[in-house]
Write a protein that holds these residues in place. Sequence first.
Motif, mmCIF file in Angstrom:
data_model
loop_
_atom_site.group_PDB
_atom_site.id
_atom_site.type_symbol
_atom_site.label_atom_id
_atom_site.label_comp_id
_atom_site.label_asym_id
_atom_site.label_seq_id
_atom_site.Cartn_x
_atom_site.Cartn_y
_atom_site.Cartn_z
ATOM 1 N N THR A 1 0.818 -1.212 0.000
ATOM 2 C CA THR A 1 0.000 0.000 0.000
ATOM 3 C C THR A 1 0.852 1.262 0.000
ATOM 4 O O THR A 1 0.316 2.357 0.088
ATOM 5 C CB THR A 1 -0.929 0.019 1.220
ATOM 6 O OG1 THR A 1 -0.140 -0.091 2.403
ATOM 7 C CG2 THR A 1 -1.927 -1.105 1.170
ATOM 8 N N CYS B 1 -0.016 4.630 -2.057
ATOM 9 C CA CYS B 1 -1.447 4.613 -2.367
ATOM 10 C C CYS B 1 -2.114 5.798 -1.683
ATOM 11 O O CYS B 1 -1.569 6.383 -0.741
ATOM 12 C CB CYS B 1 -2.097 3.331 -1.871
ATOM 13 S SG CYS B 1 -1.659 1.889 -2.818
ATOM 14 N N LYS B 2 -3.302 6.123 -2.146
ATOM 15 C CA LYS B 2 -4.068 7.189 -1.514
ATOM 16 C C LYS B 2 -4.502 6.752 -0.114
ATOM 17 O O LYS B 2 -4.642 5.562 0.160
ATOM 18 C CB LYS B 2 -5.293 7.519 -2.353
ATOM 19 C CG LYS B 2 -4.942 8.065 -3.716
ATOM 20 C CD LYS B 2 -6.203 8.340 -4.502
ATOM 21 C CE LYS B 2 -5.870 8.859 -5.889
ATOM 22 N NZ LYS B 2 -7.072 9.092 -6.692
ATOM 23 N N ASP C 1 -7.360 6.948 1.366
ATOM 24 C CA ASP C 1 -8.625 6.224 1.438
ATOM 25 C C ASP C 1 -8.463 4.767 0.998
ATOM 26 O O ASP C 1 -9.148 3.884 1.500
ATOM 27 C CB ASP C 1 -9.719 6.922 0.637
ATOM 28 C CG ASP C 1 -9.377 7.063 -0.833
ATOM 29 O OD1 ASP C 1 -8.179 7.077 -1.168
ATOM 30 O OD2 ASP C 1 -10.307 7.171 -1.647
ATOM 31 N N GLN C 2 -7.526 4.493 0.093
ATOM 32 C CA GLN C 2 -7.269 3.110 -0.313
ATOM 33 C C GLN C 2 -6.574 2.342 0.810
ATOM 34 O O GLN C 2 -6.900 1.179 1.064
ATOM 35 C CB GLN C 2 -6.423 3.074 -1.581
ATOM 36 C CG GLN C 2 -7.165 3.580 -2.792
ATOM 37 C CD GLN C 2 -6.294 3.676 -4.028
ATOM 38 O OE1 GLN C 2 -5.071 3.741 -3.931
ATOM 39 N NE2 GLN C 2 -6.924 3.699 -5.180
ATOM 40 N N THR D 1 -9.169 1.470 3.288
ATOM 41 C CA THR D 1 -10.026 0.389 2.817
ATOM 42 C C THR D 1 -9.348 -0.961 3.011
ATOM 43 O O THR D 1 -9.988 -1.930 3.443
ATOM 44 C CB THR D 1 -10.383 0.600 1.330
ATOM 45 O OG1 THR D 1 -11.026 1.860 1.194
ATOM 46 C CG2 THR D 1 -11.292 -0.492 0.828
ATOM 47 N N VAL D 2 -8.055 -1.029 2.723
ATOM 48 C CA VAL D 2 -7.316 -2.284 2.933
ATOM 49 C C VAL D 2 -7.320 -2.662 4.407
ATOM 50 O O VAL D 2 -7.541 -3.817 4.768
ATOM 51 C CB VAL D 2 -5.867 -2.146 2.396
ATOM 52 C CG1 VAL D 2 -5.010 -3.320 2.835
ATOM 53 C CG2 VAL D 2 -5.874 -2.061 0.883
ATOM 54 N N MET E 1 -15.795 -2.398 -1.490
ATOM 55 C CA MET E 1 -14.477 -2.163 -0.924
ATOM 56 C C MET E 1 -13.398 -2.827 -1.777
ATOM 57 O O MET E 1 -12.336 -2.242 -2.025
ATOM 58 C CB MET E 1 -14.421 -2.683 0.508
ATOM 59 C CG MET E 1 -15.303 -1.933 1.468
ATOM 60 S SD MET E 1 -15.451 -2.740 3.060
ATOM 61 C CE MET E 1 -13.881 -2.351 3.778
ATOM 62 N N LYS F 1 -12.604 -0.947 -4.958
ATOM 63 C CA LYS F 1 -11.822 0.260 -4.739
ATOM 64 C C LYS F 1 -10.318 -0.032 -4.730
ATOM 65 O O LYS F 1 -9.519 0.809 -5.122
ATOM 66 C CB LYS F 1 -12.234 0.908 -3.421
ATOM 67 C CG LYS F 1 -11.626 2.249 -3.182
ATOM 68 C CD LYS F 1 -12.315 2.947 -2.047
ATOM 69 C CE LYS F 1 -11.855 4.386 -1.997
ATOM 70 N NZ LYS F 1 -12.715 5.191 -1.156
ATOM 71 N N VAL F 2 -9.949 -1.240 -4.284
ATOM 72 C CA VAL F 2 -8.524 -1.588 -4.170
ATOM 73 C C VAL F 2 -8.199 -2.855 -4.964
ATOM 74 O O VAL F 2 -7.311 -3.617 -4.594
ATOM 75 C CB VAL F 2 -8.110 -1.756 -2.688
ATOM 76 C CG1 VAL F 2 -8.155 -0.435 -1.967
ATOM 77 C CG2 VAL F 2 -8.968 -2.792 -1.986
ATOM 78 N N HIS G 1 -6.599 -3.360 -7.553
ATOM 79 C CA HIS G 1 -5.223 -3.440 -8.053
ATOM 80 C C HIS G 1 -4.249 -3.903 -6.977
ATOM 81 O O HIS G 1 -3.095 -4.201 -7.269
ATOM 82 C CB HIS G 1 -4.791 -2.084 -8.623
ATOM 83 C CG HIS G 1 -4.879 -0.970 -7.630
ATOM 84 N ND1 HIS G 1 -6.083 -0.420 -7.229
ATOM 85 C CD2 HIS G 1 -3.912 -0.313 -6.967
ATOM 86 C CE1 HIS G 1 -5.831 0.539 -6.351
ATOM 87 N NE2 HIS G 1 -4.526 0.623 -6.183
ATOM 88 N N LEU G 2 -4.701 -3.983 -5.717
ATOM 89 C CA LEU G 2 -3.837 -4.400 -4.613
ATOM 90 C C LEU G 2 -4.162 -5.783 -4.076
ATOM 91 O O LEU G 2 -3.352 -6.370 -3.362
ATOM 92 C CB LEU G 2 -3.961 -3.410 -3.448
ATOM 93 C CG LEU G 2 -3.613 -1.952 -3.735
ATOM 94 C CD1 LEU G 2 -3.932 -1.105 -2.507
ATOM 95 C CD2 LEU G 2 -2.160 -1.815 -4.117
#
Length: 59
Positions: free
Chosen positions: A12, A15-16, A18-19, A22-23, A46, A49-50, A52-53
């Motif tokens: 992470t 990352c932003k 908020d991301q 979320t994680v 949720m 939103k993430v 890509h992670l």
Amino acid sequence: MAKIKVTLTKSTISCKKDQIATVKALGLKKIRDEKIHDDNPQIRGMINKVIHLVSVEEA
């Protein structure tokens, strides 16, 4: 109820905020952490939103 397994596959870092939040809300802390969640619209949102992670598979 269906279950899904969410695995953190990428860091992470850079990352932003908020991301990152979320994680953490998904219960993931380190790379390769896995959590099992109910398959519902809130968790799916949720994950989207993430996406890509994380990687997602049915449990």
